[in-house]
Motif scaffolding. Sequence first.
Motif, PDB file in Angstrom:
ATOM      1  N   CYS A 149      -3.089   0.716   6.583  1.00 44.43           N
ATOM      2  CA  CYS A 149      -3.094   0.478   5.139  1.00 44.43           C
ATOM      3  C   CYS A 149      -3.117   1.860   4.505  1.00 44.43           C
ATOM      4  O   CYS A 149      -3.996   2.669   4.802  1.00 44.43           O
ATOM      5  CB  CYS A 149      -4.315  -0.340   4.720  1.00 44.43           C
ATOM      6  SG  CYS A 149      -4.291  -0.843   2.993  1.00 44.43           S
ATOM      7  N   TYR A 150      -2.155   2.152   3.648  1.00 45.87           N
ATOM      8  CA  TYR A 150      -1.895   3.528   3.233  1.00 45.87           C
ATOM      9  C   TYR A 150      -2.406   3.844   1.837  1.00 45.87           C
ATOM     10  O   TYR A 150      -2.009   4.834   1.218  1.00 45.87           O
ATOM     11  CB  TYR A 150      -0.395   3.805   3.371  1.00 45.87           C
ATOM     12  CG  TYR A 150       0.070   3.548   4.786  1.00 45.87           C
ATOM     13  CD1 TYR A 150      -0.172   4.465   5.800  1.00 45.87           C
ATOM     14  CD2 TYR A 150       0.671   2.339   5.132  1.00 45.87           C
ATOM     15  CE1 TYR A 150       0.197   4.222   7.114  1.00 45.87           C
ATOM     16  CE2 TYR A 150       1.056   2.076   6.439  1.00 45.87           C
ATOM     17  CZ  TYR A 150       0.816   3.021   7.419  1.00 45.87           C
ATOM     18  OH  TYR A 150       1.185   2.755   8.720  1.00 45.87           O
ATOM     19  N   SER A 151      -3.314   3.007   1.340  1.00 48.95           N
ATOM     20  CA  SER A 151      -4.053   3.276   0.107  1.00 48.95           C
ATOM     21  C   SER A 151      -5.386   2.560   0.243  1.00 48.95           C
ATOM     22  O   SER A 151      -5.686   1.988   1.299  1.00 48.95           O
ATOM     23  CB  SER A 151      -3.283   2.755  -1.116  1.00 48.95           C
ATOM     24  OG  SER A 151      -3.233   1.336  -1.130  1.00 48.95           O
ATOM     25  N   ASP A 152      -6.201   2.601  -0.786  1.00 50.22           N
ATOM     26  CA  ASP A 152      -7.440   1.839  -0.753  1.00 50.22           C
ATOM     27  C   ASP A 152      -7.105   0.373  -0.461  1.00 50.22           C
ATOM     28  O   ASP A 152      -6.239  -0.220  -1.114  1.00 50.22           O
ATOM     29  CB  ASP A 152      -8.152   1.942  -2.103  1.00 50.22           C
ATOM     30  CG  ASP A 152      -9.410   1.110  -2.140  1.00 50.22           C
ATOM     31  OD1 ASP A 152     -10.461   1.597  -1.724  1.00 50.22           O
ATOM     32  OD2 ASP A 152      -9.318  -0.075  -2.563  1.00 50.22           O
ATOM     33  N   GLU A 182       4.227   3.994  -4.488  1.00 52.31           N
ATOM     34  CA  GLU A 182       3.716   5.237  -5.055  1.00 52.31           C
ATOM     35  C   GLU A 182       3.245   5.029  -6.487  1.00 52.31           C
ATOM     36  O   GLU A 182       3.818   4.229  -7.234  1.00 52.31           O
ATOM     37  CB  GLU A 182       4.801   6.318  -5.009  1.00 52.31           C
ATOM     38  CG  GLU A 182       5.240   6.670  -3.596  1.00 52.31           C
ATOM     39  CD  GLU A 182       6.398   7.653  -3.569  1.00 52.31           C
ATOM     40  OE1 GLU A 182       6.953   7.933  -4.660  1.00 52.31           O
ATOM     41  OE2 GLU A 182       6.742   8.136  -2.476  1.00 52.31           O
ATOM     42  N   SER A 191       0.819  -1.220   0.000  1.00 51.32           N
ATOM     43  CA  SER A 191       0.000   0.000   0.000  1.00 51.32           C
ATOM     44  C   SER A 191       0.847   1.262   0.000  1.00 51.32           C
ATOM     45  O   SER A 191       0.336   2.359  -0.263  1.00 51.32           O
ATOM     46  CB  SER A 191      -0.936   0.003   1.213  1.00 51.32           C
ATOM     47  OG  SER A 191      -0.261   0.360   2.421  1.00 51.32           O
ATOM     48  N   THR A 211      -2.156   5.151 -10.221  1.00 55.13           N
ATOM     49  CA  THR A 211      -3.123   4.080 -10.439  1.00 55.13           C
ATOM     50  C   THR A 211      -2.564   2.767  -9.913  1.00 55.13           C
ATOM     51  O   THR A 211      -1.361   2.638  -9.649  1.00 55.13           O
ATOM     52  CB  THR A 211      -3.429   3.907 -11.941  1.00 55.13           C
ATOM     53  OG1 THR A 211      -2.239   3.464 -12.604  1.00 55.13           O
ATOM     54  CG2 THR A 211      -3.914   5.215 -12.562  1.00 55.13           C
ATOM     55  N   ALA A 212      -3.453   1.787  -9.816  1.00 56.08           N
ATOM     56  CA  ALA A 212      -3.014   0.460  -9.382  1.00 56.08           C
ATOM     57  C   ALA A 212      -2.006  -0.119 -10.372  1.00 56.08           C
ATOM     58  O   ALA A 212      -1.015  -0.740  -9.970  1.00 56.08           O
ATOM     59  CB  ALA A 212      -4.216  -0.469  -9.243  1.00 56.08           C
ATOM     60  N   TYR A 225      -6.832  -1.392   7.286  1.00 57.47           N
ATOM     61  CA  TYR A 225      -7.444  -0.101   6.960  1.00 57.47           C
ATOM     62  C   TYR A 225      -8.147   0.490   8.178  1.00 57.47           C
ATOM     63  O   TYR A 225      -8.032   1.694   8.464  1.00 57.47           O
ATOM     64  CB  TYR A 225      -8.428  -0.290   5.811  1.00 57.47           C
ATOM     65  CG  TYR A 225      -9.000   0.995   5.273  1.00 57.47           C
ATOM     66  CD1 TYR A 225      -8.210   1.872   4.525  1.00 57.47           C
ATOM     67  CD2 TYR A 225     -10.335   1.331   5.507  1.00 57.47           C
ATOM     68  CE1 TYR A 225      -8.741   3.049   4.026  1.00 57.47           C
ATOM     69  CE2 TYR A 225     -10.874   2.500   5.009  1.00 57.47           C
ATOM     70  CZ  TYR A 225     -10.075   3.361   4.268  1.00 57.47           C
ATOM     71  OH  TYR A 225     -10.607   4.527   3.781  1.00 57.47           O
ATOM     72  N   ARG A 255       1.425   1.393  -9.842  1.00 55.44           N
ATOM     73  CA  ARG A 255       2.068   0.829  -8.650  1.00 55.44           C
ATOM     74  C   ARG A 255       2.590  -0.577  -8.940  1.00 55.44           C
ATOM     75  O   ARG A 255       3.707  -0.932  -8.551  1.00 55.44           O
ATOM     76  CB  ARG A 255       1.070   0.779  -7.491  1.00 55.44           C
ATOM     77  CG  ARG A 255       0.619   2.141  -6.986  1.00 55.44           C
ATOM     78  CD  ARG A 255      -0.424   1.976  -5.897  1.00 55.44           C
ATOM     79  NE  ARG A 255      -0.932   3.265  -5.458  1.00 55.44           N
ATOM     80  CZ  ARG A 255      -1.164   3.589  -4.200  1.00 55.44           C
ATOM     81  NH1 ARG A 255      -0.919   2.722  -3.241  1.00 55.44           N
ATOM     82  NH2 ARG A 255      -1.632   4.768  -3.886  1.00 55.44           N
ATOM     83  N   GLU A 312      -7.332  -2.094  -3.356  1.00 54.77           N
ATOM     84  CA  GLU A 312      -6.291  -1.854  -4.350  1.00 54.77           C
ATOM     85  C   GLU A 312      -4.957  -2.402  -3.858  1.00 54.77           C
ATOM     86  O   GLU A 312      -4.214  -3.033  -4.625  1.00 54.77           O
ATOM     87  CB  GLU A 312      -6.156  -0.363  -4.644  1.00 54.77           C
ATOM     88  CG  GLU A 312      -5.080  -0.056  -5.691  1.00 54.77           C
ATOM     89  CD  GLU A 312      -4.948   1.418  -5.980  1.00 54.77           C
ATOM     90  OE1 GLU A 312      -3.875   1.991  -5.676  1.00 54.77           O
ATOM     91  OE2 GLU A 312      -5.920   2.002  -6.504  1.00 54.77           O
ATOM     92  N   ALA A 313      -4.662  -2.169  -2.582  1.00 46.10           N
ATOM     93  CA  ALA A 313      -3.418  -2.696  -2.016  1.00 46.10           C
ATOM     94  C   ALA A 313      -3.408  -4.220  -2.088  1.00 46.10           C
ATOM     95  O   ALA A 313      -2.388  -4.833  -2.424  1.00 46.10           O
ATOM     96  CB  ALA A 313      -3.266  -2.240  -0.564  1.00 46.10           C
TER      97      ALA A 313
END
Length: 314
Positions: free
Chosen positions: A185-188, A132, A129, A135-136, A180, A139, A191-192
Amino acid sequence: MTLPIPDTEAITAAVNTAHQAMLQVDGGKNADYIPYLASVPSGLAALAVVTREGTVVEAGDSRFAFAIESISKVATLALIMETIGRDALREKVGSDPTGLPFNSVMALELAQGKPMSPLVNAGAIATASLVEGATADARWDKILDMQSRLAGRPLSLSDEVNQSEQTTNFHNRAIAWLLYSAGTCYSDPMEALDIYTRQCSTLLDTVDLATMGATFANGGVNPKTGERVVSKDNVPPILAEMMMEGLYTFSGDFAYIVGLPGKSGVGGGMLAVAPGKLAIAAFAPPLDEAGNSVRALAGISAVAKSLNLDLFSA
């Protein structure tokens, strides 16, 4: 300090003898909770060594492509260390063994939602997550690029493995949402999880895996391509993480028996790194209860012993 590397003749003898020993080892079974892994022929067995100078010694089914699975966690760990730094990653993810299975929810709960290690599922999802990208796919491209640079050649995603994983990762979905809810969790979270699942679904062979390890043995420089993939300062903490949690609940035993940093995957791959010297990789699908290849462990142990690679030996 430059350490002496065992000569090629000694490595070749050790690899060939250990591979024959691997073939005599019984026990274990393929991972069956991921349909693709259950279908891999269980009789495959491979062993490879790559030195810091790029010498390759291999035996058995060393060019058979298998799923990288959890060994991918090391590549993403390296990527994030290179991106945000070792201290920032340690603050967000932690650096301690859990003492529990690699997919444990209890370990996450006991740590109040902060994953304890980037080499268990919770920590690996949190680490993914942190990659950088807008978009997924952006990443994911960075993770695949790191895997490829470590292996010394372009690797690719297996759609078959990925589909098999994405449709069965219900337990990891729960872990992602728990992360999360705890703010770790540092993104959706979905998605992570998608990115993490993809990183486990690339294919590589045993020589590729040994080359990845040899890059760490060579202080972060790939011995085949000559490219600096990982900064020298980040190699020691990566190897420390591998020593503590690389084989999950068997990590302490692996340190006791082999005396090297290691990492395993439920696809049957296993890696050990002798810093400053070489890396040993093995592959055989049947796993023990902890999720480690039974025959790969036997092969790596035999090579390490034959070449006197135990870091704890005087």
